[in-house]
Design a protein around this motif. Structure first.
Motif, PDB file in Angstrom:
ATOM      1  N   UNK A 111       0.816  -1.215   0.000  1.00 41.04           N
ATOM      2  CA  UNK A 111       0.000   0.000   0.000  1.00 41.04           C
ATOM      3  C   UNK A 111       0.846   1.259   0.000  1.00 41.04           C
ATOM      4  N   UNK A 112       1.926   1.262   0.765  1.00 41.72           N
ATOM      5  CA  UNK A 112       2.803   2.426   0.813  1.00 41.72           C
ATOM      6  C   UNK A 112       3.531   2.604  -0.519  1.00 41.72           C
ATOM      7  N   UNK A 113       4.003   1.505  -1.108  1.00 43.64           N
ATOM      8  CA  UNK A 113       4.653   1.585  -2.419  1.00 43.64           C
ATOM      9  C   UNK A 113       3.693   2.160  -3.456  1.00 43.64           C
ATOM     10  N   UNK A 114       2.453   1.693  -3.415  1.00 46.05           N
ATOM     11  CA  UNK A 114       1.438   2.175  -4.344  1.00 46.05           C
ATOM     12  C   UNK A 114       1.177   3.662  -4.140  1.00 46.05           C
ATOM     13  N   UNK A 115       1.085   4.071  -2.890  1.00 45.92           N
ATOM     14  CA  UNK A 115       0.840   5.480  -2.580  1.00 45.92           C
ATOM     15  C   UNK A 115       1.984   6.375  -3.044  1.00 45.92           C
ATOM     16  N   UNK A 116       3.210   5.942  -2.806  1.00 47.75           N
ATOM     17  CA  UNK A 116       4.372   6.721  -3.233  1.00 47.75           C
ATOM     18  C   UNK A 116       4.417   6.833  -4.756  1.00 47.75           C
ATOM     19  N   UNK A 117       4.172   5.741  -5.443  1.00 45.36           N
ATOM     20  CA  UNK A 117       4.175   5.764  -6.907  1.00 45.36           C
ATOM     21  C   UNK A 117       3.093   6.697  -7.439  1.00 45.36           C
ATOM     22  N   UNK A 118       1.912   6.659  -6.825  1.00 44.67           N
ATOM     23  CA  UNK A 118       0.818   7.526  -7.271  1.00 44.67           C
ATOM     24  C   UNK A 118       1.141   8.996  -7.019  1.00 44.67           C
ATOM     25  N   UNK A 119       1.683   9.307  -5.844  1.00 50.47           N
ATOM     26  CA  UNK A 119       2.044  10.694  -5.541  1.00 50.47           C
ATOM     27  C   UNK A 119       3.139  11.196  -6.489  1.00 50.47           C
ATOM     28  N   UNK A 120       4.089  10.338  -6.814  1.00 49.15           N
ATOM     29  CA  UNK A 120       5.140  10.712  -7.754  1.00 49.15           C
ATOM     30  C   UNK A 120       4.549  10.990  -9.126  1.00 49.15           C
ATOM     31  N   UNK A 121       3.627  10.146  -9.558  1.00 52.46           N
ATOM     32  CA  UNK A 121       2.967  10.343 -10.846  1.00 52.46           C
ATOM     33  C   UNK A 121       2.221  11.673 -10.874  1.00 52.46           C
ATOM     34  N   UNK A 122       1.522  11.993  -9.801  1.00 51.98           N
ATOM     35  CA  UNK A 122       0.806  13.272  -9.722  1.00 51.98           C
ATOM     36  C   UNK A 122       1.767  14.454  -9.793  1.00 51.98           C
ATOM     37  N   UNK A 123       2.898  14.359  -9.094  1.00 52.37           N
ATOM     38  CA  UNK A 123       3.852  15.458  -9.107  1.00 52.37           C
ATOM     39  C   UNK A 123       4.465  15.655 -10.489  1.00 52.37           C
ATOM     40  N   UNK A 124       4.769  14.558 -11.178  1.00 48.06           N
ATOM     41  CA  UNK A 124       5.310  14.664 -12.535  1.00 48.06           C
ATOM     42  C   UNK A 124       4.265  15.286 -13.450  1.00 48.06           C
ATOM     43  N   UNK A 125       3.022  14.858 -13.320  1.00 47.68           N
ATOM     44  CA  UNK A 125       1.950  15.440 -14.134  1.00 47.68           C
ATOM     45  C   UNK A 125       1.824  16.937 -13.882  1.00 47.68           C
ATOM     46  N   UNK A 126       1.865  17.325 -12.608  1.00 46.22           N
ATOM     47  CA  UNK A 126       1.764  18.741 -12.272  1.00 46.22           C
ATOM     48  C   UNK A 126       2.914  19.549 -12.868  1.00 46.22           C
ATOM     49  N   UNK A 127       4.111  18.997 -12.832  1.00 41.94           N
ATOM     50  CA  UNK A 127       5.269  19.695 -13.409  1.00 41.94           C
ATOM     51  C   UNK A 127       5.147  19.811 -14.927  1.00 41.94           C
ATOM     52  N   UNK A 128       4.659  18.774 -15.580  1.00 42.83           N
ATOM     53  CA  UNK A 128       4.483  18.818 -17.032  1.00 42.83           C
ATOM     54  C   UNK A 128       3.427  19.857 -17.407  1.00 42.83           C
ATOM     55  N   UNK A 129       2.322  19.884 -16.679  1.00 47.44           N
ATOM     56  CA  UNK A 129       1.268  20.866 -16.947  1.00 47.44           C
ATOM     57  C   UNK A 129       1.791  22.274 -16.700  1.00 47.44           C
ATOM     58  N   UNK A 130       2.559  22.467 -15.632  1.00 48.84           N
ATOM     59  CA  UNK A 130       3.127  23.779 -15.344  1.00 48.84           C
ATOM     60  C   UNK A 130       4.089  24.219 -16.446  1.00 48.84           C
ATOM     61  N   UNK A 131       4.923  23.303 -16.930  1.00 47.62           N
ATOM     62  CA  UNK A 131       5.855  23.623 -18.019  1.00 47.62           C
ATOM     63  C   UNK A 131       5.086  23.986 -19.287  1.00 47.62           C
TER      64      UNK A 131
END
Length: 102
Positions: A73-93
């Protein structure tokens, strides 16, 4: 269950990263699309595994431990949060590029 931490060799470049002075080619490191696709597939697989283990644990499967379920569950949560952060950075760029005046 193996909880060992593998040592990183910082003297060599990571896979897919060109050493200084060399250009990265599409065949050497792949492209951003392929990297994102692999990351999204890995995140999806972690979420699926976490859900499966959670279901098995709640059904009192003796082969599934609480520790294994919580780690998944923690691995899944970390992967999901990382995916969200990458998405946010791409949208910001993208937004920054669209707002540039030519």
């Amino acid at each position: 269950m193996d909880f060992s931490i593998k040592a990183l060799d910082l003297t060599k470049p990571a896979a897919g990263i060109a050493p200084p002075g060399e250009k990265a080619s599409a065949t050497q490191g792949g492209n951003f699309k392929n990297a994102m696709l692999k990351a999204l597939q890995a995140t999806s697989a972690l979420q699926t595994e976490s859900g499966r283990l959670s279901k098995e644990f709640s059904l009192d499967n003796p082969t599934v431990s609480l520790e294994e379920t919580m780690i998944a569950g923690v691995k899944s949560s970390i992967a999901f949060q990382t995916t969200l952060q990458v998405r946010n950075k791409v949208v910001q760029a993208y937004t920054d590029i669209m707002n540039m005046q030519v």
